[in-house]
Design a protein around this motif. Structure first.
Motif, PDB file in Angstrom:
ATOM      1  N   GLU A  70       0.637  -1.227   0.115  1.00  0.00           N
ATOM      2  CA  GLU A  70       0.016  -0.027   0.112  1.00  0.00           C
ATOM      3  C   GLU A  70       0.948   1.306  -0.037  1.00  0.00           C
ATOM      4  N   VAL A  71       0.637   2.166  -0.820  1.00  0.00           N
ATOM      5  CA  VAL A  71       1.403   3.485  -0.844  1.00  0.00           C
ATOM      6  C   VAL A  71       0.349   4.687  -0.037  1.00  0.00           C
ATOM      7  N   LEU A  72       0.890   5.282   0.995  1.00  0.00           N
ATOM      8  CA  LEU A  72       0.050   6.179   1.477  1.00  0.00           C
ATOM      9  C   LEU A  72       1.074   7.828   1.348  1.00  0.00           C
ATOM     10  N   PHE A  73       0.288   8.604   1.503  1.00  0.00           N
ATOM     11  CA  PHE A  73       0.879   9.995   1.653  1.00  0.00           C
ATOM     12  C   PHE A  73       0.684  10.506   2.951  1.00  0.00           C
ATOM     13  N   GLY A  74       1.696  11.058   3.932  1.00  0.00           N
ATOM     14  CA  GLY A  74       1.205  11.581   5.111  1.00  0.00           C
ATOM     15  C   GLY A  74       1.818  12.794   5.475  1.00  0.00           C
ATOM     16  N   ASP A  75       1.162  13.590   6.327  1.00  0.00           N
ATOM     17  CA  ASP A  75       1.661  14.864   6.835  1.00  0.00           C
ATOM     18  C   ASP A  75       0.938  15.434   8.149  1.00  0.00           C
ATOM     19  N   GLN A  76       1.595  16.156   8.914  1.00  0.00           N
ATOM     20  CA  GLN A  76       1.020  16.548  10.353  1.00  0.00           C
ATOM     21  C   GLN A  76       0.650  18.085  10.178  1.00  0.00           C
ATOM     22  N   VAL A  77      -0.423  18.447  10.922  1.00  0.00           N
ATOM     23  CA  VAL A  77      -1.103  19.582  10.974  1.00  0.00           C
ATOM     24  C   VAL A  77      -1.383  20.183  12.431  1.00  0.00           C
ATOM     25  N   GLY A  78      -1.163  21.456  12.505  1.00  0.00           N
ATOM     26  CA  GLY A  78      -1.599  22.137  13.730  1.00  0.00           C
ATOM     27  C   GLY A  78      -2.826  22.972  13.813  1.00  0.00           C
ATOM     28  N   VAL A  79      -3.796  22.979  14.703  1.00  0.00           N
ATOM     29  CA  VAL A  79      -4.894  23.829  14.780  1.00  0.00           C
ATOM     30  C   VAL A  79      -4.644  24.616  16.116  1.00  0.00           C
ATOM     31  N   ARG A  80      -4.686  25.936  16.080  1.00  0.00           N
ATOM     32  CA  ARG A  80      -4.409  26.791  17.048  1.00  0.00           C
ATOM     33  C   ARG A  80      -5.673  27.231  17.405  1.00  0.00           C
ATOM     34  N   SER A  81      -5.728  27.612  18.790  1.00  0.00           N
ATOM     35  CA  SER A  81      -6.937  28.380  19.331  1.00  0.00           C
ATOM     36  C   SER A  81      -7.127  29.896  18.796  1.00  0.00           C
ATOM     37  N   ASP A  82      -5.959  30.469  18.584  1.00  0.00           N
ATOM     38  CA  ASP A  82      -6.204  31.915  18.093  1.00  0.00           C
ATOM     39  C   ASP A  82      -6.044  31.859  16.572  1.00  0.00           C
ATOM     40  N   GLN A  83      -6.312  30.734  15.903  1.00  0.00           N
ATOM     41  CA  GLN A  83      -6.196  30.716  14.232  1.00  0.00           C
ATOM     42  C   GLN A  83      -7.493  31.724  13.862  1.00  0.00           C
ATOM     43  N   VAL A  84      -7.435  32.196  12.933  1.00  0.00           N
ATOM     44  CA  VAL A  84      -8.567  33.167  12.449  1.00  0.00           C
ATOM     45  C   VAL A  84      -8.935  32.404  11.236  1.00  0.00           C
ATOM     46  N   ASN A 108      -2.794  19.085  17.499  1.00  0.00           N
ATOM     47  CA  ASN A 108      -2.174  18.427  16.412  1.00  0.00           C
ATOM     48  C   ASN A 108      -2.637  17.178  15.968  1.00  0.00           C
ATOM     49  N   ALA A 109      -2.468  16.733  14.739  1.00  0.00           N
ATOM     50  CA  ALA A 109      -3.070  15.694  13.966  1.00  0.00           C
ATOM     51  C   ALA A 109      -1.865  15.349  13.023  1.00  0.00           C
ATOM     52  N   VAL A 123      -4.881  11.825  16.291  1.00  0.00           N
ATOM     53  CA  VAL A 123      -5.177  13.401  17.039  1.00  0.00           C
ATOM     54  C   VAL A 123      -4.105  13.365  18.270  1.00  0.00           C
ATOM     55  N   PHE A 124      -3.405  14.370  18.508  1.00  0.00           N
ATOM     56  CA  PHE A 124      -2.665  14.471  19.819  1.00  0.00           C
ATOM     57  C   PHE A 124      -2.514  15.966  20.181  1.00  0.00           C
ATOM     58  N   THR A 125      -2.218  16.142  21.604  1.00  0.00           N
ATOM     59  CA  THR A 125      -2.069  17.487  21.953  1.00  0.00           C
ATOM     60  C   THR A 125      -0.376  17.763  22.316  1.00  0.00           C
ATOM     61  N   GLU A 126       0.424  16.825  22.225  1.00  0.00           N
ATOM     62  CA  GLU A 126       1.812  17.146  22.506  1.00  0.00           C
ATOM     63  C   GLU A 126       2.443  17.621  21.302  1.00  0.00           C
ATOM     64  N   THR A 127       3.788  18.165  21.620  1.00  0.00           N
ATOM     65  CA  THR A 127       4.376  18.858  20.173  1.00  0.00           C
ATOM     66  C   THR A 127       4.799  17.422  19.306  1.00  0.00           C
ATOM     67  N   PHE A 128       4.558  17.720  17.981  1.00  0.00           N
ATOM     68  CA  PHE A 128       5.012  16.481  17.079  1.00  0.00           C
ATOM     69  C   PHE A 128       6.341  16.310  17.053  1.00  0.00           C
ATOM     70  N   ASP A 129       7.016  15.311  17.507  1.00  0.00           N
ATOM     71  CA  ASP A 129       8.382  14.776  17.730  1.00  0.00           C
ATOM     72  C   ASP A 129       8.727  13.270  17.130  1.00  0.00           C
ATOM     73  N   ASP A 153       7.441  14.635   4.017  1.00  0.00           N
ATOM     74  CA  ASP A 153       8.303  15.363   3.500  1.00  0.00           C
ATOM     75  C   ASP A 153       9.640  15.319   4.690  1.00  0.00           C
ATOM     76  N   ARG A 154      10.419  16.177   4.604  1.00  0.00           N
ATOM     77  CA  ARG A 154      11.871  16.199   5.469  1.00  0.00           C
ATOM     78  C   ARG A 154      11.640  16.909   6.578  1.00  0.00           C
ATOM     79  N   HIS A 155      10.432  16.912   7.230  1.00  0.00           N
ATOM     80  CA  HIS A 155      10.735  17.280   8.793  1.00  0.00           C
ATOM     81  C   HIS A 155      11.862  16.490   9.629  1.00  0.00           C
TER      82      HIS A 155
END
Length: 250
Positions: A70-84, A108-109, A123-129, A153-155
């Protein structure tokens, strides 16, 4: 570049003077249209992008097909409380005000999608590491009874020693592939991130971390039931990947 600037360029190059309407008439006759330019990082390596399209990606697909993987494409994203998010109407010269909590928090997700319309997320609340990445990889492996090729990506977390060590212990289950640097347009999962942020409520501001976490999970659960939309991410304006012939063979 508008028609006036194009007219000046033509004059500098060929010493022929056109009016702005004249430039527009010729451009229309030749086919170009007036468009909003796309953004591209100046650091992007055009040759690396070419190699990805012409060599790396076809090789990944061929290897996955030979392994029935199976081939998957992945990425992380953050949703902030002060995001407009979104816009609203207001009197000219008076910026509308939206009430929200003064506390700042984020959710984060990490998600991964396939050309067959599958979607997996965490979905997680800690920093992505690196530790979070390993947890996500373990979750992905647990969903399949065959090998997975995951494109990311090259994170720094993706390329960390911790992740490499984890992958060494799961070589038969999952393999990581890296996109060229500064090339988010090559990752269809970036469109998932944009879709997520557009879907968040515009009229309600979260008061705690639980609310955006619930909204984020709700979005991903909804998309998991909509494989046709997930497949559509691969047909975006900048992402052109061939979809699997049998989208239902998961």
């Amino acid at each position: 570049m508008d028609t006036g600037q194009i007219g000046e360029l033509v004059f500098k190059l060929y010493r022929i003077r056109f009016t702005e309407p004249g430039v527009g008439k010729y451009l229309k006759r030749w086919g170009p249209t007036f468009q909003r330019p796309d953004k591209r990082a100046v650091e992007q390596d055009v040759e690396a992008v070419r190699v990805w399209h012409e060599e790396t990606w076809p090789a990944i697909r061929a290897e996955a097909k030979a392994e029935n993987a199976e081939v998957l494409f992945g990425d992380q994203v953050g949703v902030r409380s002060d995001q407009v998010t979104g816009r609203t109407w207001g009197a000219k010269g008076a910026t509308p005000v939206v009430l929200r909590t003064g506390n700042r928090f984020s959710v984060n997700a990490m998600s991964a999608i396939s050309t067959r319309g599958r979607m997996h997320f965490m979905v997680f609340t800690e920093t992505f590491d690196a530790k979070v990445m390993c947890r996500f990889l373990a979750r992905i492996v647990g969903h399949f009874d065959r090998k997975v090729h995951l494109v990311v990506d090259r994170h720094p977390a993706h390329r960390s020693k911790t992740v490499r060590a984890w992958l060494d212990g799961h070589k038969d289950e999952i393999e990581l592939h890296f996109l060229p640097s500064y090339s988010p347009g090559l990752n269809p999962d970036e469109l998932v991130n944009a879709d997520l942020k557009r879907s968040l409520p515009h009229t309600h501001r979260a008061r705690n971390q639980t609310e955006p976490a619930a909204e984020t999970r709700r979005f991903f659960h909804r998309r998991q039931r909509q494989p046709h939309i997930v497949r559509g991410y691969f047909g975006g304006p900048h992402v052109r990947y061939v979809l699997d012939e049998n989208p239902l063979s998961f």
